[in-house]
Design an enzyme around this catalytic site. Structure first.
Site, PDB file in Angstrom:
ATOM      1  N   ARG A 126      -5.916 -49.832  45.446  1.00 20.90           N
ATOM      2  CA  ARG A 126      -7.373 -49.996  45.573  1.00 20.90           C
ATOM      3  C   ARG A 126      -8.216 -49.305  44.503  1.00 20.90           C
ATOM      4  NH1 ARG A 126     -10.297 -49.600  51.064  1.00 20.90           N
ATOM      5  NH2 ARG A 126      -9.695 -47.407  51.005  1.00 20.90           N
ATOM      6  N   ASP A 127      -7.603 -48.680  43.503  1.00 22.09           N
ATOM      7  CA  ASP A 127      -8.415 -48.035  42.468  1.00 22.09           C
ATOM      8  C   ASP A 127      -7.718 -48.061  41.113  1.00 22.09           C
ATOM      9  OD1 ASP A 127     -10.782 -46.882  41.637  1.00 22.09           O
ATOM     10  OD2 ASP A 127     -10.201 -44.838  42.162  1.00 22.09           O
ATOM     11  N   ASN A 128      -7.263 -49.250  40.707  1.00 25.81           N
ATOM     12  CA  ASN A 128      -6.639 -49.411  39.396  1.00 25.81           C
ATOM     13  C   ASN A 128      -7.730 -49.435  38.327  1.00 25.81           C
ATOM     14  OD1 ASN A 128      -3.741 -50.072  40.231  1.00 25.81           O
ATOM     15  ND2 ASN A 128      -4.895 -51.589  41.398  1.00 25.81           N
ATOM     16  N   THR A 164     -13.655 -48.439  42.637  1.00 29.87           N
ATOM     17  CA  THR A 164     -14.570 -48.232  41.518  1.00 29.87           C
ATOM     18  C   THR A 164     -15.282 -49.526  41.185  1.00 29.87           C
ATOM     19  OG1 THR A 164     -13.161 -46.472  40.626  1.00 29.87           O
ATOM     20  CG2 THR A 164     -14.729 -47.501  39.112  1.00 29.87           C
TER      21      THR A 164
END
Length: 235
Positions: A126-128, A164
């Site tokens: 969920r935050d690559n 993000t």
């Protein structure tokens, strides 16, 4: 779990010294530590959230993921001791120039390998983003699972909106529950950033890799690659 949490905190105080604070926010902090006895460096995370993904990673060994040494939680607080990955972040490298198609493709394939391990155990990162990728020699290592979650079959949407802006898939904003296709979306954005320096909505990469980005970042998750294995095949 509470006893392990307290033991980990006391061990950190007794056996390690803080070299620097990497991140400090309302949710918690990330510290770079040094073992007082042998000088080995580690990352320590202490934050408010869910540590389920970190606990699952305790038994995992993958060159594209950091080794998790210990993870515990108590009263909504998570404490994690993990391997320190030496190298520059992808964000630092991209500040200088975009990457060649060959370089971007290689990094994306390695990140697919990391995500395949996570997805196989039911986790979604969920935050690559560039800040969460460290280049260690010739290896890309995906870090920071503070926003990660385990997919729940009986849930319609995520309990907490994290990610993000620009990289997070539309469904991360409470529309539906996120699954592995949310990571495919952000990986497509990341690939485009590596190639053009811009979000695909502003400038889509050219050629075959541009087509890959386009499929990764479809608004409807059903129109994206079904899994990172399909993405790896396309790459």
């Amino acid at each position: 779990m509470g006893a392990i949490y307290q033991y980990l905190l006391s061990s950190i105080d007794a056996e390690y010294e803080t070299i620097k604070t990497i991140k400090n926010s309302a949710r918690g902090c990330v510290l770079l530590l040094r073992n007082r006895q042998n000088g080995t460096r580690f990352i320590f995370r202490h934050y408010q959230g869910n540590g389920e993904v970190y606990r699952k990673l305790l038994s995992v060994s993958c060159p594209n993921l950091p080794k998790i040494m210990e993870a515990a939680e108590q009263d909504g607080m998570v404490a994690v001791l993990e391997e320190y990955i030496p190298g520059d972040s992808l964000a630092y490298l991209l500040a200088g120039a975009c990457l060649t198609p060959a370089q971007a493709r290689k990094i994306t394939l390695q990140l697919c390998n990391a995500l395949w391990v996570l997805h196989a155990m039911g986790a979604v990162h969920r935050d690559n983003k560039p800040e969460n990728v460290i280049i260690r020699g010739s290896e890309a290592v995906l870090i920071d699972f503070d926003a990660s979650r385990i997919f729940k079959n009986d849930t319609n949407q995520d309990t907490q909106i994290l990610g993000t802006t620009g990289y997070a898939a539309p469904e991360q904003y409470g529309i539906t529950q996120t699954d592995e296709r949310a990571d495919i979306y952000s990986l497509g954005v990341l690939l485009n950033i590596m190639l053009t320096g811009k979000h695909p909505s502003r400038e889509l990469a050219s050629g075959k890799l541009g087509h890959v980005v386009q499929k990764c970042t479809m608004v409807n998750p059903k129109k994206r690659y079904k899994s990172v294995l399909y993405l790896m095949e396309a790459l």
